[in-house]
Write a protein that holds these residues in place. Structure first.
Motif, PDB file in Angstrom:
ATOM      1  N   UNK A 117       0.942  -1.184  -0.080  1.00 55.27           N
ATOM      2  CA  UNK A 117      -0.164   0.064   0.026  1.00 55.27           C
ATOM      3  C   UNK A 117       0.959   1.422  -0.029  1.00 55.27           C
ATOM      4  N   UNK A 118       1.811   1.132   0.943  1.00 48.40           N
ATOM      5  CA  UNK A 118       2.874   2.314   0.941  1.00 48.40           C
ATOM      6  C   UNK A 118       3.575   2.527  -0.490  1.00 48.40           C
ATOM      7  N   UNK A 119       3.981   1.761  -0.865  1.00 51.77           N
ATOM      8  CA  UNK A 119       4.813   1.371  -2.172  1.00 51.77           C
ATOM      9  C   UNK A 119       4.109   2.448  -3.259  1.00 51.77           C
ATOM     10  N   UNK A 120       2.693   1.625  -3.367  1.00 48.72           N
ATOM     11  CA  UNK A 120       1.742   2.281  -4.492  1.00 48.72           C
ATOM     12  C   UNK A 120       1.337   3.676  -4.041  1.00 48.72           C
ATOM     13  N   UNK A 121       1.162   3.845  -3.027  1.00 49.22           N
ATOM     14  CA  UNK A 121       0.896   5.338  -2.694  1.00 49.22           C
ATOM     15  C   UNK A 121       2.178   6.410  -3.071  1.00 49.22           C
ATOM     16  N   UNK A 122       3.348   5.686  -2.708  1.00 49.37           N
ATOM     17  CA  UNK A 122       4.496   6.436  -2.938  1.00 49.37           C
ATOM     18  C   UNK A 122       4.426   6.778  -4.838  1.00 49.37           C
ATOM     19  N   UNK A 123       4.100   5.610  -5.393  1.00 46.26           N
ATOM     20  CA  UNK A 123       4.225   5.741  -6.725  1.00 46.26           C
ATOM     21  C   UNK A 123       3.179   6.842  -7.248  1.00 46.26           C
ATOM     22  N   UNK A 124       1.858   6.790  -6.677  1.00 46.82           N
ATOM     23  CA  UNK A 124       0.817   7.622  -7.103  1.00 46.82           C
ATOM     24  C   UNK A 124       1.353   8.952  -6.805  1.00 46.82           C
ATOM     25  N   UNK A 125       2.042   9.347  -5.762  1.00 40.00           N
ATOM     26  CA  UNK A 125       2.264  10.543  -5.427  1.00 40.00           C
ATOM     27  C   UNK A 125       3.227  11.067  -6.166  1.00 40.00           C
ATOM     28  N   UNK A 126       4.248  10.228  -6.862  1.00 39.13           N
ATOM     29  CA  UNK A 126       5.174  10.608  -7.980  1.00 39.13           C
ATOM     30  C   UNK A 126       4.361  11.223  -9.097  1.00 39.13           C
ATOM     31  N   UNK A 127       3.323  10.587  -9.389  1.00 41.92           N
ATOM     32  CA  UNK A 127       2.326  10.885 -10.590  1.00 41.92           C
ATOM     33  C   UNK A 127       1.227  12.034 -10.203  1.00 41.92           C
ATOM     34  N   UNK A 128       1.402  12.514  -8.832  1.00 41.18           N
ATOM     35  CA  UNK A 128       0.569  13.278  -8.472  1.00 41.18           C
ATOM     36  C   UNK A 128      -0.735  12.840  -8.438  1.00 41.18           C
ATOM     37  N   UNK A 129      -0.945  11.725  -8.338  1.00 43.33           N
ATOM     38  CA  UNK A 129      -2.373  11.042  -8.338  1.00 43.33           C
ATOM     39  C   UNK A 129      -3.026  10.705  -6.993  1.00 43.33           C
ATOM     40  N   UNK A 130      -2.054  10.848  -5.858  1.00 38.20           N
ATOM     41  CA  UNK A 130      -2.380  10.523  -4.492  1.00 38.20           C
ATOM     42  C   UNK A 130      -3.560  11.085  -4.024  1.00 38.20           C
ATOM     43  N   UNK A 131      -4.164  12.011  -4.353  1.00 38.35           N
ATOM     44  CA  UNK A 131      -5.633  12.428  -3.959  1.00 38.35           C
ATOM     45  C   UNK A 131      -6.793  11.795  -4.431  1.00 38.35           C
ATOM     46  N   UNK A 132      -6.403  10.774  -5.560  1.00 37.83           N
ATOM     47  CA  UNK A 132      -7.450  10.314  -6.298  1.00 37.83           C
ATOM     48  C   UNK A 132      -7.342   8.513  -5.665  1.00 37.83           C
ATOM     49  N   UNK A 133      -6.755   8.200  -4.752  1.00 43.58           N
ATOM     50  CA  UNK A 133      -6.320   6.985  -4.591  1.00 43.58           C
ATOM     51  C   UNK A 133      -7.661   6.074  -4.510  1.00 43.58           C
ATOM     52  N   UNK A 134      -8.489   6.756  -3.705  1.00 44.42           N
ATOM     53  CA  UNK A 134      -9.859   5.721  -3.319  1.00 44.42           C
ATOM     54  C   UNK A 134     -10.788   5.892  -4.559  1.00 44.42           C
ATOM     55  N   UNK A 135     -10.410   6.694  -5.505  1.00 43.81           N
ATOM     56  CA  UNK A 135     -11.490   6.829  -6.591  1.00 43.81           C
ATOM     57  C   UNK A 135     -11.451   5.696  -7.526  1.00 43.81           C
ATOM     58  N   UNK A 136     -12.609   5.458  -8.214  1.00 42.98           N
ATOM     59  CA  UNK A 136     -12.749   4.259  -9.036  1.00 42.98           C
ATOM     60  C   UNK A 136     -11.919   4.939 -10.429  1.00 42.98           C
ATOM     61  N   UNK A 137     -11.116   4.133 -11.007  1.00 50.62           N
ATOM     62  CA  UNK A 137     -10.423   4.684 -12.112  1.00 50.62           C
ATOM     63  C   UNK A 137     -10.994   5.130 -13.297  1.00 50.62           C
ATOM     64  N   UNK A 138     -12.111   4.774 -13.419  1.00 52.02           N
ATOM     65  CA  UNK A 138     -12.754   5.316 -14.704  1.00 52.02           C
ATOM     66  C   UNK A 138     -13.464   6.343 -14.269  1.00 52.02           C
ATOM     67  N   UNK A 139     -13.405   7.044 -13.103  1.00 53.42           N
ATOM     68  CA  UNK A 139     -13.944   8.381 -13.078  1.00 53.42           C
ATOM     69  C   UNK A 139     -12.773   9.495 -12.993  1.00 53.42           C
TER      70      UNK A 139
END
Lengths: 255, 291, 351
Positions: free
Chosen positions: A128-150
C-alpha cells in the motif's frame, strides 16, 4: 545488451503482420517505432510482451528467451507496457490498479493470505505504501480511493504509466502515449517521459504518430511499413529519408 | 442393421426438435450476444398452447401448430420488450439473470394453472409402416419433415430477405445499424418472434411425440438445446441445426447401447471433450481480441 | 392526517441513517459476532425460538455460505458458473457417506467438524478439474463447462448403486446445529474476505475487469483462477455437508440446476462483488420465500418477477460492487489515509 529481437516474424492466418523485425536495445535508450496505420507497430509490442507468440525468431531480455513465455512471466522479467486504448481496471480504485501490478513481487503465499498469517500484514502495508508513493510521484495520490473510470482522460493515461511502473520494469513500452493530447499537453508529456526515464532508470520503446514528440525525444527510430522495417537511424536521418516520406505522404511529400 | 436404421430415425426425430430449439438460442445470441435462458420455457409454452388449442378448441393439427407458434412468438416479443430491452446497456450478466428469472416465472406461472402433468390429445392419426423390419411411424416422418421445412424457411429468411439482411447486419455491428436507417428495435423483435416461434413449433412436436407435458419439461431440454447451439458454434444458424442433430444422435446412440441413465453423462462428457478441441463450436469462429 | 406520509418518509430516512451508522461502525462487528455466537448456542439450548424458526436460521446460514462462495466466481471474477450445486452435491455426498457408512453413530457428533471439512476438501479437489478449462475458455463457454460439470456429477451419482443411485441416501443423522452453522458462516465470510483483500484477490478482480491487461500487469491468471475455484468449491462443499445433515436425506435430484439457479438469484439479488451483498441476498431470499408461503404457488411466480424488476432497476443488485465497512480490513480501508498521515508527520519533522 538489454533486449535483443532477432528476425521476429508473425503471421495472422496467411497475412504477414511483422516480418524479420530486429532490435538491439542498450540500457537506458529511448527508441521510437513509427509507421503508417496498420504497419504492425502494436503487433511488435504484442510479440515482445507475449500477447501473441511469434511465429518465428527470438526475443531475449538479458539473454533470457521470451518467445513461448506467458505475458505475466514476461512482465515479471521486467517488461511493462501501456495500451493504445486505455485499459485500466475501470471499476477498481486507483490504488488497487497500482497494487495489482505488484502481483509478481507479492511476498506472501495463498495460505498466508487466506488466514492472515505470517508475512501478510507487513507485506500488505508495504505494498500500500509503495503504491501510494508511486501515485504521489504521478500526483495522483488524492485520487487513490476513486474508481479509475472516474478520472479525467489525461489522468487515466498517467495512471496507466504509473501502473506499468508498479511492475518494476527495466523496459517500458509506451503505445501512443500522446493520443488525444493537445500541443501543450504533448510538450508536458515529453518532459515527463524524459523525467521518468531518469527517475526509474528505464529503457523506453515508444510508438507514436505525433512527429513532434518522436523527433523531440527519441534517440533512435525504426520505421515500419506493412510489417517490414523500412528504415532505421537517427531522427534526423529518418526525417530526410525519401522512402519514409513516400510511405507516409506519397511521393514528393515532406515531413 | 434394421436396429441401427431404427435408431437413426429416432435420432433424426429428437435431433430435429433440439435443432429447432437451438435455433432460438443462436438467433438471439447472434443479435444481442445474450443467452436467452427463458427459451426452454418458451418451448414448454408451445407444448401448452398446443394442449389448450387441441383440448378446448378441438382444432386439428395445422391450426394448432400455427396458434402455438404465434402465441409463443407474442410472448417472446413481449418478454424482449419488457424484460430485456431495458437491459441492453447493462452488464451482460444482468441480462442473463433476468432471462433465468423470466424462465422461472413462466414455469411457475404455468404450474399455478397446471399443477399436474397434462396429457395432450392425439392430433395426428399415427400409422406405422413396417418396411424391411424397420417400423416407421407417420408421426415421426411428419416431425422430421416439418422441422426440415421450417429450417429451410428460416435459412431463406435470414439469407434472402431484407429482414434477414438487417439481422445479419446487427449481429455484425449493433452500433452502426441504426445509422444505416435500419429500425433496430423492429429487427430485434422480428428475431425474437422468429426464434421463439420455432421453439413453439418444437414444443408442439414434442407434445405430439411424448404426449404428457408438465411446466418443467422445458428446463432440461432447454439446457440441452443450448448445448446443441454451442456445439454448432453459438450465433451460427447452420451450426445450431448441425448441433441439434449431433446431440440427438449421440443421445439415441447412447440410450441404444448403454443403460439409459448414462445418456446425460455421455452427452455432457462429449460436449466437454468437443469444447477442448474446438472451443468455439463446430462452425463458430473466435472473435479476435484487439489489444 | 396530511403529514402522515411525510412522517413515514421521515422514519424511513431515520432508519436508513441508523443502518448506515451501524454498518459503517467497525467496532460493532466483533460485538455482534460474540453476541451472535452466544445466541446461536442459547436459542436451541433454552428453546428461545420454535424449531421452525431455528431451521430457517440454519438454512439462512447455509445459503450465506453458498452465495458468498459463488460470488467469488460470478461476482469478483466475473465468470458465470452455474455448477455450484454440483460442488454442493460432492460435499453433501462425501460427508453423508462418512456419517452413515464409515463413522460409528456415537462418534459422529464429535467428528462432525472434520466431516464437514472432508466434504469441503472433496468439493475443492473437484474444483481443480473445473478450474483447468477456465484457463482457456471464458464467458458463455465456461458457463457451459460448469453446466456440463453439474450434469455429469448428477449423472455419476445416479449411476453408482453403492451410494443409492437415483434414490439417494436416506436417514442421514441430524448433526447440523445452529452454533455449527454460525461458526461455518463466520469462517466462510472471514476467509473469503481475507482472500479478496489480498493481492491474489485483487488479481481475481483484475481478471474480471480486463484479463489481458491483468496478464500484462504480471498477474498469474492461472494461479488466481485455480485459487478462486478451489476456495469457492471448498465452501460449496462445506455448505453441502451442512445441508445434508439438516435435510437428513440427499438424492441427486436435490442438487439439480434449480438449486444452482437459487444460489445465482441470491448472488445477483444481493449484488456482485460484495460480501455484504451475498449475505443480504441470502437472508432476503430465504426469508422472503418463507414469508410469502401463505401465497401458495403464487409465491414462486412472484419471486422471479421481483428478480427481473430488480435487475432492470438495479442491474448490479442491491450492493453491487459496494461493501459495508465491516468487511473491509482496516489497513485496506485506511491505506491512503495512513500514508497521508505518515507523510505529513515526515514533512513536519523535515521542516
Amino acid at each position: 545488451m538489454l533486449l535483443q529481437a532477432k528476425e521476429v516474424t508473425h503471421y495472422f492466418g496467411g497475412l504477414c503482420a511483422v516480418s524479420n523485425f530486429n532490435l538491439d536495445l542498450e540500457p537506458h535508450e529511448l527508441v521510437g517505432i513509427i509507421g503508417p496505420n496498420g504497419a504492425g507497430k502494436t503487433t511488435v509490442f504484442n510479440l515482445i510482451t507475449g500477447v501473441y507468440k511469434a511465429s518465428r525468431g527470438s526475443i531475449k531480455i538479458d539473454g533470457v528467451e521470451l518467445v513461448g513465455k506467458t505475458p505475466n512471466q514476461i512482465t515479471a522479467l521486467g517488461i511493462a507496457r501501456t495500451f493504445q486504448n486505455i485499459r485500466l481496471f475501470k471499476d477498481l480504485s486507483v490504488l488497487d490498479n497500482v497494487r495489482i501490478a505488484n502481483y509478481s513481487q507479492t511476498k506472501y503465499n495463498p495460505v498466508e493470505a487466506l488466514f492472515h498469517l505470517g508475512r501478510y500484514d507487513a507485506e500488505e502495508k508495504r505494498m500500500a505504501e509503495h503504491a501510494m508513493d508511486l501515485l504521489a510521484v504521478f500526483k495522483l495520490q488524492d485520487y487513490a480511493d476513486e474508481a479509475s473510470k472516474n478520472l479525467p482522460y489525461g489522468l487515466q493515461r498517467r495512471l496507466e504509466i504509473a501502473r506499468a511502473l508498479a511492475t518494476n520494469p527495466k523496459i517500458l513500452l509506451l503505445d501512443e502515449p500522446a493520443a488525444g493530447m493537445n500541443p501543450n499537453e504533448i510538450g508536458q508529456l515529453m518532459e515527463f517521459i524524459g523525467w521518468i526515464r531518469k527517475e526509474f532508470d528505464l529503457t523506453i520503446i515508444l510508438i507514436e504518430h505525433q512527429m513532434r514528440l518522436v523527433m523531440g525525444i527519441c534517440e533512435r527510430l525504426k520505421v515500419l511499413d506493412f510489417g517490414a522495417t523500412l528504415a532505421e537511424g537517427l531522427p534526423k536521418e529518418i526525417q530526410n529519408n525519401p522512402k519514409v516520406m513516400e510511405a507516409y505522404l506519397g511521393e514528393g511529400g515532406d515531413l | 442393421m434394421t436396429y441401427l436404421f431404427q435408431q437413426v430415425l429416432n435420432a433424426l426425430q429428437l435431433g430435429s426438435i433440439y435443432a429447432l430449439i437451438a435455433l432460438g438460442y443462436t438467433m438471439v445470441y447472434g443479435i444481442l450476444t445474450m443467452i436467452n435462458f427463458a427459451h426452454g420455457d418458451l418451448f414448454m409454452l408451445g407444448a401448452f398452447f398446443c394442449f389448450l388449442a387441441a383440448t378446448f378448441l378441438h382444432l386439428p393439427f395445422i391450426p394448432t401448430l400455427l396458434i402455438a407458434m404465434i402465441g409463443v412468438a407474442i410472448v417472446g416479443v413481449l418478454i424482449e420488450r419488457f424484460a430485456y430491452k431495458p437491459l441492453r446497456q447493462a452488464p451482460r450478466v444482468s441480462a442473463i439473470i433476468t432471462a433465468l428469472g423470466v424462465g422461472i416465472f413462466l414455469e411457475n406461472f404455468t404450474l399455478v394453472f397446471a399443477p399436474y402433468p397434462q396429457s395432450v390429445p392425439t392430433l395426428i392419426k399415427n400409422t406405422t409402416w413396417v418396411i424391411g423390419g424397420v417400423s416407421i411411424s407417420s408421426l415421426q416422418l411428419i416431425i422430421i419433415a416439418l422441422s426440415i421445412v421450417l429450417m429451410i424457411l428460416l435459412d431463406f429468411i435470414v439469407r434472402k430477405t431484407m429482414v434477414g439482411m438487417a439481422m445479419r447486419a446487427i449481429s455484425w455491428d449493433k452500433a452502426i445499424v441504426p445509422l444505416m436507417g435500419i429500425p433496430l428495435d423492429l429487427v430485434i423483435s422480428a428475431t425474437f418472434a422468429l426464434g421463439t416461434s420455432l421453439g413453439g413449433a418444437a414444443g408442439v412436436m414434442y407434445a405430439l411425440a411424448f404426449p404428457v407435458i408438465d411446466p418443467y419439461m422445458g428446463v432440461l431440454i432447454g439446457w440441452k438445446a443450448f448445448i446443441a447451439a454451442v456445439v454448432g458454434g453459438i450465433g451460427n444458424i447452420r451450426g445450431a441445426m448441425i448441433g441439434g442433430f449431433i446431440l440427438g444422435g449421440v443421445e439415441i446412440l447412447v440410450a441404444a447401447f448403454l443403460p439409459s441413465t448414462y445418456r446425460d453423462f455421455v452427452a455432457f462428457t462429449l460436449l466437454l471433450v468437443l469444447l477442448i478441441f474446438r472451443p468455439y463450436g463446430i462452425l463458430g469462429k473466435p472473435r479476435p481480441q484487439k489489444v | 392526517m396530511t403529514n402522515q406520509p411525510s412522517s413515514i418518509k421521515n422514519w424511513i430516512e431515520r432508519l436508513g441513517a441508523l443502518w448506515e451508522k451501524i454498518v459503517s461502525n467497525r467496532k460493532l462487528l466483533p460485538i455482534l459476532l460474540v453476541v451472535g455466537l452466544l445466541f446461536s448456542f442459547a436459542i436451541p439450548q433454552f428453546g428461545l425460538l420454535n424449531q421452525y424458526v431455528v431451521l430457517i436460521m440454519i438454512y439462512v446460514g447455509i445459503n450465506i455460505i453458498l452465495s458468498t462462495s459463488l460470488n467469488l466466481i460470478n461476482g469478483y471474477m466475473g465468470e458465470f458458473s452455474v455448477g455450484h450445486a454440483g460442488f454442493m452435491a460432492v460435499g453433501a455426498y462425501v460427508s453423508a457417506i462418512l456419517t452413515t457408512k464409515v463413522i460409528p453413530a456415537n462418534l459422529a457428533p464429535w467428528l462432525f467438524p472434520l466431516v464437514v471439512i472432508a466434504g469441503g476438501v472433496g468439493a475443492g479437489l473437484i474444483g481443480i478439474l473445473v478450474a483447468v478449462p477456465s484457463f482457456k475458455t471464458r464467458g458463455d463457454y465456461l458457463a457451459i463447462v460448469t453446466l456440463a460439470f453439474l450434469m455429469i456429477v448428477k449423472s455419476v451419482i445416479e449411476n453408482i448403486e453403492a451410494i443409492g443411485g437415483p434414490r439417494g441416501i436416506p436417514g442421514v443423522t441430524l448433526l447440523t446445529t445452529l452454533p455449527w452453522t454460525f461458526i461455518w458462516v463466520v469462517i466462510t465470510v472471514w476467509v473469503i474476505r481475507n482472500f479478496v483483500y489480498s493481492n491474489f484477490g485483487r488479481g481475481v478482480l483484475s481478471i474480471r475487469e480486463d484479463e489481458i491487461a491483468s496478464d500484462l500487469m504480471s498477474v498469474n491468471s492461472r494461479q488466481v483462477k485455480m485459487l478462486a475455484f478451489v476456495i469457492s468449491s471448498f465452501f460449496a462443499g462445506v455448505a453441502g455437508a451442512l445441508f445434508a445433515h439438516v435435510l437428513q436425506f440427499i438424492s441427486p435430484r436435490v442438487f439439480d440446476i434449480v438449486k444452482s439457479t437459487d444460489i445465482l438469484i441470491m448472488v445477483y439479488l444481493g449484488g456482485i462483488g460484495s460480501i455484504a451483498g451475498s449475505i443480504l441476498g441470502a437472508v432476503i431470499f430465504t426469508i422472503l420465500l418463507e414469508v410469502l408461503r401463505p401465497l401458495g404457488m403464487w409465491r414462486m411466480v412472484l419471486m422471479p418477477l421481483v428478480l427481473v424488476i430488480l435487475m432492470i432497476y438495479r442491474p448490479r443488485g442491491i450492493m453491487g460492487l459496494r461493501e459495508f465497512r465491516w468487511f473491509v480490513p482496516g489497513y485496506d480501508l485506511f491505506a491512503s489515509k495512513i500514508w497521508r498521515k505518515k507523510k505529513e508527520a515526515k514533512d513536519a519533522s523535515a521542516s
